[in-house]
Design a protein around this motif. Structure first.
Motif, short mmCIF file in Angstrom:
data_model
loop_
_atom_site.label_atom_id
_atom_site.label_comp_id
_atom_site.label_asym_id
_atom_site.label_seq_id
_atom_site.Cartn_x
_atom_site.Cartn_y
_atom_site.Cartn_z
N PHE A 31 33.23 113.11 -24.01
CA PHE A 31 34.52 112.53 -23.64
C PHE A 31 35.08 111.69 -24.77
CE2 PHE A 31 34.72 113.83 -19.32
CZ PHE A 31 33.44 113.78 -18.80
N ASP A 32 36.31 111.96 -25.12
CA ASP A 32 37.06 111.08 -26.01
C ASP A 32 37.36 109.83 -25.19
OD1 ASP A 32 40.49 110.86 -26.74
OD2 ASP A 32 38.87 110.28 -28.11
N ILE A 33 37.69 108.70 -25.84
CA ILE A 33 37.95 107.47 -25.08
C ILE A 33 39.45 107.19 -24.95
CG2 ILE A 33 37.62 104.97 -25.01
CD1 ILE A 33 34.86 105.35 -26.16
N ASP A 34 40.12 106.85 -26.07
CA ASP A 34 41.55 106.49 -25.99
C ASP A 34 42.38 107.70 -25.56
OD1 ASP A 34 40.82 104.55 -28.79
OD2 ASP A 34 41.54 103.71 -26.89
N GLY A 35 43.08 107.52 -24.43
CA GLY A 35 43.94 108.60 -23.93
C GLY A 35 43.24 109.51 -22.94
N LEU A 59 32.60 110.15 -27.29
CA LEU A 59 32.77 110.47 -28.71
C LEU A 59 34.17 110.05 -29.13
CD1 LEU A 59 31.98 111.86 -31.35
CD2 LEU A 59 32.57 114.07 -30.29
N THR A 60 34.24 108.89 -29.82
CA THR A 60 35.56 108.33 -30.13
C THR A 60 35.77 108.17 -31.63
OG1 THR A 60 36.99 106.39 -29.85
CG2 THR A 60 34.64 105.97 -29.84
N ASN A 61 37.02 108.28 -32.05
CA ASN A 61 37.39 107.95 -33.43
C ASN A 61 37.72 106.46 -33.54
OD1 ASN A 61 36.98 110.33 -34.72
ND2 ASN A 61 39.11 110.98 -34.75
N GLY A 62 37.57 105.78 -32.43
CA GLY A 62 37.81 104.34 -32.45
C GLY A 62 36.63 103.62 -33.10
N SER A 119 37.80 100.71 -39.56
CA SER A 119 38.70 100.80 -38.40
C SER A 119 40.15 100.69 -38.89
CB SER A 119 38.38 99.66 -37.43
OG SER A 119 39.23 99.73 -36.30
N ASP A 120 41.11 100.79 -37.97
CA ASP A 120 42.52 100.76 -38.36
C ASP A 120 42.84 99.45 -39.07
OD1 ASP A 120 42.57 101.86 -35.09
OD2 ASP A 120 42.93 103.19 -36.75
N PRO A 121 43.29 99.49 -40.35
CA PRO A 121 43.65 98.25 -41.05
C PRO A 121 44.77 97.50 -40.34
CG PRO A 121 43.30 100.02 -42.60
CD PRO A 121 43.32 100.65 -41.23
N SER A 164 36.55 106.34 -41.84
CA SER A 164 35.77 106.71 -40.64
C SER A 164 36.57 107.52 -39.64
CB SER A 164 35.30 105.43 -39.94
OG SER A 164 36.41 104.75 -39.39
N ASN A 165 37.90 107.49 -39.77
CA ASN A 165 38.72 108.10 -38.71
C ASN A 165 40.01 108.68 -39.29
OD1 ASN A 165 40.54 108.55 -36.66
ND2 ASN A 165 40.62 106.43 -35.96
N PRO A 166 40.26 109.99 -39.12
CA PRO A 166 41.44 110.62 -39.72
C PRO A 166 42.72 110.53 -38.88
CG PRO A 166 40.03 112.29 -38.75
CD PRO A 166 39.40 110.97 -38.44
N ASP A 167 42.65 109.94 -37.69
CA ASP A 167 43.79 110.01 -36.75
C ASP A 167 45.06 109.40 -37.31
OD1 ASP A 167 41.97 109.57 -33.59
OD2 ASP A 167 42.13 111.23 -35.00
N LEU A 168 46.10 110.24 -37.43
CA LEU A 168 47.42 109.73 -37.83
C LEU A 168 48.02 108.97 -36.64
CD1 LEU A 168 49.75 109.70 -39.89
CD2 LEU A 168 50.56 111.85 -38.83
N GLY A 186 34.76 111.46 -38.91
CA GLY A 186 35.40 111.39 -37.61
C GLY A 186 35.79 112.78 -37.11
N LYS A 187 36.22 112.86 -35.85
CA LYS A 187 36.75 114.11 -35.31
C LYS A 187 38.03 114.44 -36.08
CE LYS A 187 37.15 111.88 -31.42
NZ LYS A 187 37.55 111.51 -30.04
N PRO A 188 38.29 115.69 -36.49
CA PRO A 188 37.69 116.98 -36.09
C PRO A 188 36.58 117.47 -37.00
CG PRO A 188 39.63 117.43 -37.40
CD PRO A 188 39.51 115.92 -37.33
O1 G3P Z 1 41.62 104.16 -33.36
C1 G3P Z 1 41.21 104.98 -32.33
C2 G3P Z 1 41.98 106.20 -32.22
O2 G3P Z 1 42.19 106.75 -33.46
C3 G3P Z 1 41.51 107.26 -31.28
O3 G3P Z 1 40.40 107.01 -30.60
O4 G3P Z 1 38.95 107.47 -28.64
O5 G3P Z 1 41.02 108.77 -28.93
O6 G3P Z 1 39.11 109.17 -30.45
P1 G3P Z 1 39.84 108.17 -29.61
#
Ligand code: G3P
Ligand code: MG
Length: 413
Positions: free
Chosen positions: A59-63, A92-95, A213-215, A264-268, A311-313
């Motif tokens: 499970f992803d966390i945020d959202g 499994l989170t990108n957070g 983490s997010d600056p 650690s995390n590629p999420d735009l 991080g994911k993906p």
């Molecule tokens: O900073 C967290 C965000 O990028 C997404 O987290 O849990 O949806 O992978 P998550």
């Protein structure tokens, strides 16, 4: 982009720890009352299915489970149902931004479901295994105040410097955060060495840069990281004479012993409290890429920003997570010990097509496990739009994802 050493140390981290929890009876009761008919139905199959689940969840966390810090509808029910059925799952989170132990106890409370670190992977968890840097001086950026420094120290990193430490010691290094000095002074520390370009051997030297983490202060972090990448050997206050030398690879940029740069995390974008997705660590990275291109001539000029994005993906993050899930499953279903069969399917439930769905779709499991991507509509993805990466299934929310998956599995509860 990636040295073999970085990924292999990355994958070694997965076999660290596993503690497990047996759900008390009240959860079973919970399921009886709340479970939709499909969850209670059982199907006749030719061969008698094993009485343990051959499938699991990530499970992803945020959202998916939370929107910023508020639990999303039926998240508690979905997880507590799985625990009552002893169906394994991990988060499994990108957070990131807090130590795993702190984050897991916080999540357990918010979701009112007992969780532990053996079923939890966050963006910087693999950094914990980067032993090669633990005796060196590393820069850690991102997160609230200096929480990420504390996480790095709990991972065993001895000399951790933050961009704010450098600003507090040399305010002229980034004149536009001067007004924040009183705020920074509350959690910055003296530097392990001065910035003194006239004496490079005794000047502050950075051996690796980690964005945990997010600056929060993009301007400061961009300036300081840019300075490190253009320096000689990572020595603050210096400029590498190789920069721009067209006779060298990457036009001489990052060819002079500069430290590696880890994200650690590629999420735009990510799903926070606001009704529209917000910029994440990937936004910061894109901003740095833009500044770097403006300074060096960029890809058009044959110059790349050499970095390691986790991080994911990305495949190694899923390999890391799969190892953790398999170890957790083994513990959870220890009563089946020798007869516990192979993990056939993992349902990757996420809200972000770019990380969760692309990751689930493109992951090639060394174990041959099939990862099934399930997209929910409670986060980044907006109902009715075409997701950038096609999931196996689109559902309303996390409870629907679990309902659909156990039906696919003909799981009799
Ligand atoms: O900073 C967290 C965000 O990028 C997404 O987290 O849990 O949806 O992978 P998550
Ligand atoms: Mg998400």
């Amino acid at each position: 982009m990636l040295s073999h050493a970085s990924w292999s140390s990355f994958l070694r981290a997965s076999s660290r720890r596993s503690l497990f929890f047996t759900p008390p009876s009240y959860l079973a009761a919970n399921v009886a009352t709340n479970t939709s008919p499909s969850l209670r139905r059982s199907f006749q199959t030719e061969t008698t299915p094993p009485s343990y689940p051959e499938f699991a969840f990530a499970f992803d966390i945020d959202g998916v489970l939370l929107r910023s810090s508020d639990p999303l509808p039926r998240a508690h029910e979905a997880l507590s149902y799985l625990q009552s059925q002893r169906i394994p799952f991990i988060l499994l989170t990108n957070g990131g931004g807090k130590h795993e132990l702190d984050r897991v106890s916080e999540l357990s409370e918010k979701l009112s479901v007992p969780l532990d670190t053996s079923m939890f992977v966050q963006s910087h968890t693999p950094f914990a295994d980067m032993d090669e840097y633990k005796g060196k001086t590393v820069m850690v950026a991102g997160g609230d105040e200096d929480r990420c420094r504390i996480v790095a120290e709990k991972y065993g990193f001895k000399n951790v410097v933050t961009p704010a430490d450098i600003l507090a010691a040399y305010p002229d290094i980034w004149p536009f955060s001067r007004q924040l000095l009183p705020y920074y002074k509350a959690f910055t520390r003296p530097l392990p060495a001065p910035i003194d370009p006239s004496s490079p051997s005794t000047s502050l030297k950075i051996d690796a840069v980690f964005v945990y983490s997010d600056p929060r202060d993009w301007g400061l972090d961009l300036q300081i990281i840019k300075d490190v990448l253009l320096s000689q050997q990572g020595i603050m206050g210096t400029l590498s004479p190789k920069n721009g030398d067209a006779s060298l690879p990457n036009k001489g940029y990052q060819q002079d012993g500069q430290p590696p740069l880890y994200f650690s995390n590629p999420d735009l974008l990510w799903a926070a409290k606001y009704h529209l997705p917000r910029l994440g660590q990937g936004g910061f990275r894109e901003a740095l890429e833009g500044v770097w291109a403006a300074l060096t001539g960029g890809e058009k000029g044959g110059v790349q920003l050499q970095k390691i994005v986790m991080g994911k993906p990305h495949q190694p993050t899923y390999e890391f997570a799969e190892k953790r899930l398999v170890a957790h499953r083994k513990k959870l279903l220890s009563q089946f010990d020798g007869s516990l069969g192979h993990l056939k399917r993992v349902y990757m439930v996420g809200d972000n097509p770019e990380s969760d769905i692309l990751g689930g779709n493109s992951y090639r499991s060394p174990l041959g496990t099939d990862w099934v991507s399930v997209l929910v509509q409670t986060g980044v993805y907006v109902d009715g739009t075409v997701p950038a990466h096609k999931p196996r299934k689109i559902v309303g929310g996390v409870y629907d994802a679990v309902s659909w998956a156990v039906q696919q599995e003909h799981w009799k509860s």
